[in-house]
Scaffold this motif. Structure first.
Motif, mmCIF file in Angstrom:
data_model
loop_
_atom_site.group_PDB
_atom_site.id
_atom_site.type_symbol
_atom_site.label_atom_id
_atom_site.label_comp_id
_atom_site.label_asym_id
_atom_site.label_seq_id
_atom_site.Cartn_x
_atom_site.Cartn_y
_atom_site.Cartn_z
ATOM 1 N N HIS A 192 -29.465 23.502 -45.740
ATOM 2 C CA HIS A 192 -28.525 23.153 -44.683
ATOM 3 C C HIS A 192 -28.676 24.104 -43.489
ATOM 4 N N LEU A 193 -28.797 25.399 -43.761
ATOM 5 C CA LEU A 193 -28.906 26.380 -42.684
ATOM 6 C C LEU A 193 -30.255 26.318 -41.971
ATOM 7 N N GLU A 194 -31.325 26.179 -42.736
ATOM 8 C CA GLU A 194 -32.669 26.257 -42.157
ATOM 9 C C GLU A 194 -33.126 24.946 -41.536
ATOM 10 N N CYS A 195 -32.741 23.824 -42.148
ATOM 11 C CA CYS A 195 -33.222 22.514 -41.690
ATOM 12 C C CYS A 195 -32.123 21.664 -41.068
ATOM 13 N N HIS A 196 -30.905 22.183 -41.011
ATOM 14 C CA HIS A 196 -29.755 21.466 -40.454
ATOM 15 C C HIS A 196 -29.459 20.173 -41.228
ATOM 16 N N THR A 197 -29.852 20.116 -42.476
ATOM 17 C CA THR A 197 -29.600 18.919 -43.278
ATOM 18 C C THR A 197 -28.108 18.810 -43.582
ATOM 19 N N PRO A 198 -27.487 17.668 -43.316
ATOM 20 C CA PRO A 198 -26.066 17.524 -43.627
ATOM 21 C C PRO A 198 -25.800 17.733 -45.117
ATOM 22 N N LEU A 199 -24.744 18.450 -45.416
ATOM 23 C CA LEU A 199 -24.404 18.701 -46.809
ATOM 24 C C LEU A 199 -24.118 17.401 -47.550
ATOM 25 N N GLN A 200 -23.581 16.416 -46.837
ATOM 26 C CA GLN A 200 -23.292 15.137 -47.485
ATOM 27 C C GLN A 200 -24.563 14.503 -48.051
ATOM 28 N N TYR A 201 -25.670 14.606 -47.326
ATOM 29 C CA TYR A 201 -26.931 14.067 -47.832
ATOM 30 C C TYR A 201 -27.456 14.901 -49.000
ATOM 31 N N LEU A 202 -27.241 16.197 -48.947
ATOM 32 C CA LEU A 202 -27.757 17.077 -49.997
ATOM 33 C C LEU A 202 -27.054 16.837 -51.334
ATOM 34 N N VAL A 203 -25.728 16.606 -51.292
ATOM 35 C CA VAL A 203 -25.010 16.348 -52.543
ATOM 36 C C VAL A 203 -24.911 14.854 -52.829
ATOM 37 N N GLY A 204 -25.229 14.025 -51.807
ATOM 38 C CA GLY A 204 -25.266 12.580 -52.006
ATOM 39 C C GLY A 204 -23.915 11.907 -52.037
ATOM 40 N N VAL A 205 -22.894 12.567 -51.500
ATOM 41 C CA VAL A 205 -21.555 11.986 -51.538
ATOM 42 C C VAL A 205 -20.781 12.435 -50.313
ATOM 43 N N CYS A 206 -19.846 11.589 -49.879
ATOM 44 C CA CYS A 206 -18.999 11.915 -48.732
ATOM 45 C C CYS A 206 -17.597 11.377 -48.981
ATOM 46 N N PRO A 207 -16.566 12.229 -48.910
ATOM 47 C CA PRO A 207 -15.195 11.736 -49.049
ATOM 48 C C PRO A 207 -14.764 11.005 -47.786
ATOM 49 N N TRP A 208 -14.131 9.862 -47.948
ATOM 50 C CA TRP A 208 -13.636 9.079 -46.806
ATOM 51 C C TRP A 208 -12.455 8.250 -47.303
ATOM 52 N N ARG A 209 -11.287 8.472 -46.661
ATOM 53 C CA ARG A 209 -10.048 7.917 -47.187
ATOM 54 C C ARG A 209 -9.922 8.324 -48.659
ATOM 55 N N GLU A 210 -9.588 7.393 -49.535
ATOM 56 C CA GLU A 210 -9.476 7.755 -50.943
ATOM 57 C C GLU A 210 -10.774 7.514 -51.702
ATOM 58 N N PHE A 211 -11.831 7.152 -50.968
ATOM 59 C CA PHE A 211 -13.108 6.849 -51.603
ATOM 60 C C PHE A 211 -14.019 8.069 -51.628
ATOM 61 N N SER A 212 -14.890 8.103 -52.613
ATOM 62 C CA SER A 212 -15.969 9.074 -52.659
ATOM 63 C C SER A 212 -17.255 8.269 -52.521
ATOM 64 N N LEU A 213 -17.785 8.214 -51.296
ATOM 65 C CA LEU A 213 -18.890 7.324 -50.984
ATOM 66 C C LEU A 213 -20.231 7.970 -51.295
#
Length: 334
Positions: free
Chosen positions: A92-113
């Motif tokens: 994330h620090l070196e390549c600016h990769t979003p953490l959401q892509y690295l862990v493969g999940v993103c919280p949004w409303r009550e969903f874990s996408l």
């Protein structure tokens, strides 16, 4: 989309489902975890983002982290090893990769996408778009001889489709994307939520795949690409270098996709049907002009969570109530 928020604004106090525990994890002393956390922050980055990684990547709730601060001698069970998390943090620090892509999940409303570089990372302000859609749907009369029909154009991860399917369980849902990879991602999220039977997925460009439904769409939402190309080049690397350009680039003035959506709205919407759009923070007047010039009525602008004009809604008029100078096809009369 938002050019100003590369990460969802995530409150650690929200109760969100974490990914299923990994086959391997780590039991660790609180004091060791806090030392590891200090080491990672010494490398750079924001504490809130690192805590987000511990939460969504390792299942460590915010309340658990607070207990560790109070009692460092206690032990905590992580769903992932700290070595794996440290690797994510460095990428994330070196390549600016979003953490959401690295862990493969993103919280949004009550969903874990489930998310990947094939789709835009859902933003918190798009939750406002979902709320506006719910309010419009509740005020719509029930169509005769058919279910209420809604569509999400440019569905991406499927976040808006999930929200609409949950709120309108008896309605017919249609989700469209021109990317087969994005549509596959939306399918995963809809299936995971148990809503795949409520939403039909269509591959194609904006209105075209829904041609059999033209004239019968009661509510259409879209978060299209709206970042002007020149502005896109100046965005933070975490957005510019990793999120799909197809979902960001709105052309020279940022309105290319919005024009296509507005131009097809009269033919596709049911009489009295609503179109609801997200747009760039400085496009409100231009979008309103496009909606009005297309013959749509009741054009209204709405603020986002930061008080900026971010959303526009308009509806196709009922028969007999067309604006002066327009014919039934929505074209200007000479």
């Amino acid at each position: 989309m938002s050019a100003s928020r590369p990460f969802p604004s995530f409150s650690p106090h929200q109760a969100l489902a974490s990914p299923a525990p990994a086959a391997t994890g780590q039991l660790i002393l609180g004091s060791d975890l806090l030392a590891w956390r200090r080491q990672r922050l010494a490398e750079g980055g924001r504490a809130a983002d690192l805590d987000w990684l511990l939460d969504l990547g390792a299942g460590l709730r915010w309340t658990q982290l607070q207990r560790v601060w109070l009692d460092p001698s206690s032990s905590v069970q992580l769903h992932a090893c700290l070595g794996e998390l440290a690797g994510h943090w460095r990428q994330h620090l070196e390549c600016h990769t979003p953490l959401q892509y690295l862990v493969g999940v993103c919280p949004w409303r009550e969903f874990s996408l489930v998310v990947s570089p094939a789709v835009l990372i859902p933003r918190q302000e798009t939750e406002v778009l979902a709320d506006l859609a719910f309010a419009l749907a509740q005020a719509l009369p029930s169509p005769a001889h058919r279910p209420l029909t809604w569509a999400d154009l440019g569905t991406g991860s499927g976040c808006l489709a999930l929200a609409l399917a949950q709120a309108l369980p008896r309605a017919q849902g249609l989700a469209v994307d021109c990317s087969s990879l994005a549509l596959a991602q939306a399918r995963v999220n809809l299936e995971g939520a148990g809503f795949l039977d409520r939403v039909k997925l269509h591959l194609g460009q904006w209105w075209e795949p829904l041609r059999p439904h033209w004239g019968g769409l009661d509510l259409v939402v879209s978060n299209p690409p709206y970042i002007p190309t020149a502005v896109l080049e100046g965005l933070e690397p975490v957005v510019r270098e990793h999120e799909p350009r197809l979902a960001l680039d709105g052309g020279a003035d940022g309105l290319e996709a919005i024009r296509a959506l507005v131009n097809g709205a009269w033919a596709a919407l049911a009489p009295g049907g609503w179109l609801l759009l997200e747009h760039h923070h400085d496009q409100s007047d231009a979008v309103a002009e496009l909606l009005l010039s297309s013959g749509l009525v009741e054009v209204t602008a709405h603020h986002d969570l930061e008080g900026r004009w971010r959303f526009a809604q308009a509806r196709r008029p009922m028969p007999g109530h067309w604006p002066a100078g327009f014919e039934s096809g929505g074209s200007l009369l000479p």
